[in-house]
Scaffold this motif. Structure first.
Motif: not given
Length: 112
Positions: A28-41
């Protein structure tokens, strides 16, 4: 050594792993961070004494953060920890959601 059916028996090495509830919280946290452009993989490692969820900004680089589960520390500092790229422990505790809040603060700053 053999089992009663005659097949070779090899004791499986015990592995630490995240359960479904823990993965749900982390993803859940990972998905939010990907949506914010912070994390990719991300990558998951299940070893004998620790399970690690590694987060990457880009593929094929060192993990930006590691979310670790060490059951042997359950009765001491807590089995969950967020570790930075340089090995610094940002937060450790017994409750995964509370430990992950240190990363959620970074999400709030990224959105602002």
């Amino acid at each position: 050594m053999q089992t009663s059916s005659g097949t070779p028996y090899s004791p499986m090495m015990e592995q630490v792993a995240f359960d479904r509830r823990e993965l749900s919280v982390i993803l859940s946290l990972y998905g939010r961070m990907v949506a914010a452009g912070e994390w990719r993989d991300y990558g998951i490692s299940c070893l004998r004494e620790v399970a690690v969820f590694s987060v990457f900004r880009r593929t094929a680089e060192f993990p930006l953060y590691r979310i670790e589960k060490r059951p042997k520390l359950r009765n001491r500092q807590g089995q969950y920890a967020v570790v930075g790229m340089d090995g610094q422990i940002f937060k450790r505790g017994h409750d995964l959601r509370m430990v992950l809040r240190v990363l959620e603060r970074k999400l709030i700053r990224a959105v602002e």
